[in-house]
Motif scaffolding. Sequence first.
Motif, PDB file in Angstrom:
ATOM      1  N   ASP A  33      50.473  21.634  56.432  1.00 47.38           N
ATOM      2  CA  ASP A  33      50.586  20.646  55.294  1.00 47.38           C
ATOM      3  C   ASP A  33      50.366  21.177  54.001  1.00 47.38           C
ATOM      4  O   ASP A  33      49.288  22.123  53.930  1.00 47.38           O
ATOM      5  CB  ASP A  33      49.446  19.373  55.784  1.00 47.38           C
ATOM      6  CG  ASP A  33      49.515  18.167  55.216  1.00 47.38           C
ATOM      7  OD1 ASP A  33      48.819  18.153  54.019  1.00 47.38           O
ATOM      8  OD2 ASP A  33      50.420  17.429  55.299  1.00 47.38           O
ATOM      9  N   VAL A  34      50.654  20.422  52.924  1.00 50.25           N
ATOM     10  CA  VAL A  34      50.378  20.651  51.675  1.00 50.25           C
ATOM     11  C   VAL A  34      48.935  20.783  51.085  1.00 50.25           C
ATOM     12  O   VAL A  34      48.628  21.628  50.134  1.00 50.25           O
ATOM     13  CB  VAL A  34      51.277  19.994  50.470  1.00 50.25           C
ATOM     14  CG1 VAL A  34      50.666  18.749  50.631  1.00 50.25           C
ATOM     15  CG2 VAL A  34      51.403  20.757  49.301  1.00 50.25           C
ATOM     16  N   PHE A  35      48.067  20.019  51.930  1.00 55.99           N
ATOM     17  CA  PHE A  35      46.640  20.242  51.614  1.00 55.99           C
ATOM     18  C   PHE A  35      45.990  21.190  52.169  1.00 55.99           C
ATOM     19  O   PHE A  35      44.833  21.666  52.324  1.00 55.99           O
ATOM     20  CB  PHE A  35      46.211  18.792  51.938  1.00 55.99           C
ATOM     21  CG  PHE A  35      46.750  17.727  51.403  1.00 55.99           C
ATOM     22  CD1 PHE A  35      46.269  17.665  49.711  1.00 55.99           C
ATOM     23  CD2 PHE A  35      47.621  16.715  51.924  1.00 55.99           C
ATOM     24  CE1 PHE A  35      46.942  16.399  49.345  1.00 55.99           C
ATOM     25  CE2 PHE A  35      48.172  15.649  51.156  1.00 55.99           C
ATOM     26  CZ  PHE A  35      47.935  15.593  49.538  1.00 55.99           C
TER      27      PHE A  35
ATOM     28  N   SER B  62      38.371  24.248  41.240  1.00 51.64           N
ATOM     29  CA  SER B  62      37.703  23.204  42.029  1.00 51.64           C
ATOM     30  C   SER B  62      38.788  22.876  43.345  1.00 51.64           C
ATOM     31  O   SER B  62      38.277  21.925  44.155  1.00 51.64           O
ATOM     32  CB  SER B  62      37.696  22.051  41.048  1.00 51.64           C
ATOM     33  OG  SER B  62      39.128  21.870  40.528  1.00 51.64           O
ATOM     34  N   ASN B  63      39.723  23.522  43.578  1.00 51.99           N
ATOM     35  CA  ASN B  63      40.713  23.159  44.528  1.00 51.99           C
ATOM     36  C   ASN B  63      41.483  24.462  44.799  1.00 51.99           C
ATOM     37  O   ASN B  63      42.692  24.587  44.082  1.00 51.99           O
ATOM     38  CB  ASN B  63      41.765  22.209  44.008  1.00 51.99           C
ATOM     39  CG  ASN B  63      42.700  21.777  45.167  1.00 51.99           C
ATOM     40  OD1 ASN B  63      42.821  22.297  46.159  1.00 51.99           O
ATOM     41  ND2 ASN B  63      43.110  20.229  45.244  1.00 51.99           N
ATOM     42  N   PHE B  64      40.993  25.162  45.803  1.00 48.10           N
ATOM     43  CA  PHE B  64      41.845  26.322  46.228  1.00 48.10           C
ATOM     44  C   PHE B  64      41.525  26.876  47.709  1.00 48.10           C
ATOM     45  O   PHE B  64      40.477  26.251  48.192  1.00 48.10           O
ATOM     46  CB  PHE B  64      41.697  27.662  45.192  1.00 48.10           C
ATOM     47  CG  PHE B  64      40.281  28.095  45.318  1.00 48.10           C
ATOM     48  CD1 PHE B  64      39.737  29.106  46.291  1.00 48.10           C
ATOM     49  CD2 PHE B  64      39.084  27.629  44.663  1.00 48.10           C
ATOM     50  CE1 PHE B  64      38.606  29.600  46.425  1.00 48.10           C
ATOM     51  CE2 PHE B  64      37.832  28.016  44.456  1.00 48.10           C
ATOM     52  CZ  PHE B  64      37.505  29.095  45.390  1.00 48.10           C
ATOM     53  N   GLY B  65      42.481  27.486  48.486  1.00 47.55           N
ATOM     54  CA  GLY B  65      42.217  27.990  49.587  1.00 47.55           C
ATOM     55  C   GLY B  65      42.640  29.755  49.410  1.00 47.55           C
ATOM     56  O   GLY B  65      43.598  29.968  48.901  1.00 47.55           O
ATOM     57  N   CYS B  66      42.062  30.315  50.134  1.00 45.02           N
ATOM     58  CA  CYS B  66      42.184  31.728  50.146  1.00 45.02           C
ATOM     59  C   CYS B  66      42.387  32.343  51.688  1.00 45.02           C
ATOM     60  O   CYS B  66      41.688  31.667  52.608  1.00 45.02           O
ATOM     61  CB  CYS B  66      41.056  32.778  49.455  1.00 45.02           C
ATOM     62  SG  CYS B  66      41.097  32.278  47.895  1.00 45.02           S
ATOM     63  N   TYR B  67      42.960  33.339  51.581  1.00 42.36           N
ATOM     64  CA  TYR B  67      42.783  34.280  53.160  1.00 42.36           C
ATOM     65  C   TYR B  67      43.007  35.668  52.528  1.00 42.36           C
ATOM     66  O   TYR B  67      43.739  36.051  52.056  1.00 42.36           O
ATOM     67  CB  TYR B  67      43.971  34.004  53.952  1.00 42.36           C
ATOM     68  CG  TYR B  67      43.922  34.288  55.284  1.00 42.36           C
ATOM     69  CD1 TYR B  67      44.403  35.642  55.870  1.00 42.36           C
ATOM     70  CD2 TYR B  67      43.193  33.373  56.130  1.00 42.36           C
ATOM     71  CE1 TYR B  67      44.051  35.968  57.126  1.00 42.36           C
ATOM     72  CE2 TYR B  67      42.794  33.677  57.656  1.00 42.36           C
ATOM     73  CZ  TYR B  67      43.381  34.867  57.868  1.00 42.36           C
ATOM     74  OH  TYR B  67      42.881  35.289  59.089  1.00 42.36           O
ATOM     75  N   PHE B  68      42.086  36.335  53.260  1.00 41.92           N
ATOM     76  CA  PHE B  68      41.855  37.843  52.315  1.00 41.92           C
ATOM     77  C   PHE B  68      40.973  38.793  53.661  1.00 41.92           C
ATOM     78  O   PHE B  68      40.379  38.162  54.580  1.00 41.92           O
ATOM     79  CB  PHE B  68      40.902  37.585  51.266  1.00 41.92           C
ATOM     80  CG  PHE B  68      39.583  37.102  51.317  1.00 41.92           C
ATOM     81  CD1 PHE B  68      38.535  37.751  51.420  1.00 41.92           C
ATOM     82  CD2 PHE B  68      39.641  35.617  51.159  1.00 41.92           C
ATOM     83  CE1 PHE B  68      37.342  37.224  51.759  1.00 41.92           C
ATOM     84  CE2 PHE B  68      38.350  34.976  51.336  1.00 41.92           C
ATOM     85  CZ  PHE B  68      37.378  35.565  51.492  1.00 41.92           C
ATOM     86  N   THR B  69      41.194  40.307  53.127  1.00 41.45           N
ATOM     87  CA  THR B  69      40.294  40.876  54.046  1.00 41.45           C
ATOM     88  C   THR B  69      39.449  41.414  53.217  1.00 41.45           C
ATOM     89  O   THR B  69      39.619  41.926  52.155  1.00 41.45           O
ATOM     90  CB  THR B  69      41.123  42.193  54.517  1.00 41.45           C
ATOM     91  OG1 THR B  69      42.164  41.677  55.167  1.00 41.45           O
ATOM     92  CG2 THR B  69      40.467  43.069  55.379  1.00 41.45           C
ATOM     93  N   HIS B  70      37.997  41.558  53.696  1.00 45.47           N
ATOM     94  CA  HIS B  70      36.913  41.907  52.745  1.00 45.47           C
ATOM     95  C   HIS B  70      36.044  42.961  53.374  1.00 45.47           C
ATOM     96  O   HIS B  70      36.188  43.153  54.658  1.00 45.47           O
ATOM     97  CB  HIS B  70      36.270  41.005  52.290  1.00 45.47           C
ATOM     98  CG  HIS B  70      35.211  40.257  53.320  1.00 45.47           C
ATOM     99  ND1 HIS B  70      34.025  40.906  53.820  1.00 45.47           N
ATOM    100  CD2 HIS B  70      35.572  39.098  54.060  1.00 45.47           C
ATOM    101  CE1 HIS B  70      33.508  39.994  54.715  1.00 45.47           C
ATOM    102  NE2 HIS B  70      34.396  39.034  54.772  1.00 45.47           N
ATOM    103  N   SER B  71      35.595  43.876  52.591  1.00 49.14           N
ATOM    104  CA  SER B  71      34.587  44.981  52.947  1.00 49.14           C
ATOM    105  C   SER B  71      33.328  44.224  53.782  1.00 49.14           C
ATOM    106  O   SER B  71      32.981  43.156  53.199  1.00 49.14           O
ATOM    107  CB  SER B  71      34.191  45.851  51.759  1.00 49.14           C
ATOM    108  OG  SER B  71      35.285  46.718  51.075  1.00 49.14           O
ATOM    109  N   SER B  72      32.783  44.826  54.780  1.00 50.35           N
ATOM    110  CA  SER B  72      31.671  44.084  55.405  1.00 50.35           C
ATOM    111  C   SER B  72      30.374  44.091  54.490  1.00 50.35           C
ATOM    112  O   SER B  72      30.388  44.823  53.573  1.00 50.35           O
ATOM    113  CB  SER B  72      31.188  45.272  56.477  1.00 50.35           C
ATOM    114  OG  SER B  72      30.197  44.676  57.240  1.00 50.35           O
ATOM    115  N   GLY B  73      30.072  42.874  54.557  1.00 47.82           N
ATOM    116  CA  GLY B  73      28.623  42.699  53.936  1.00 47.82           C
ATOM    117  C   GLY B  73      28.880  42.313  52.192  1.00 47.82           C
ATOM    118  O   GLY B  73      28.082  42.492  51.460  1.00 47.82           O
TER     119      GLY B  73
END
Lengths: 95, 93
Positions: A33-35, B62-73
């Motif tokens: 979904d777009v949300f 105010s409106n975002f989504g992320c997906y990422f790989t990060h270093s520990s800690g």
Amino acid sequence: MLEGKAVIEDTDMPDKMQIQAMASAYEALDLYDVFDCTSIAAHIKKEFDTKYGSGWQCVVGSSFGCFFTHSKGTFVYFTLETLNFLIFKGASYLI
Amino acid sequence: MLEGKAMVKETDMSPKMQIHAMASASQALDLYDVYDCISIAAHIKKEFDSVYGNGWQCVVGSNFGCYFTHSSGTFIYFALETLNFLIFKGTSS
């Protein structure tokens, strides 16, 4: 795919990789979904990790600002429908 | 600082680094307008690069989504006023 055409705002990626980025975004929008910005970002990031090596980051949303360091030739920022997409491979060291 | 108290949503950072992250965000909000997300993110990222080494990434909005790989800690996600802040050190491979 029912989506409209993606508009690239800024990039230093090779053309082929740009096309892959937008194709991944289209695919993600078909699946989620777009949300659900996080699932969309996850789909794209995982695909890029698989194809181009690990270390990719993806931000999806309608309102955000970023500041980051990226590896050369791995950055694209584009809009598709109501969302903005940022994809890049993070760099731990400045070159 | 006139800002309210920051609320940590998720983190794997040490408490000391968490405090630094939130102090940096408060400082950025003193310096820049709340709509200037990029300058706010830039301020925080540059400070973390200086203090903890290169490779930090910062997302503000105010409106975002992320997906990422990060270093520990090195990961923190918190809310302050109307904005959400995500700070992490990316891993290259």
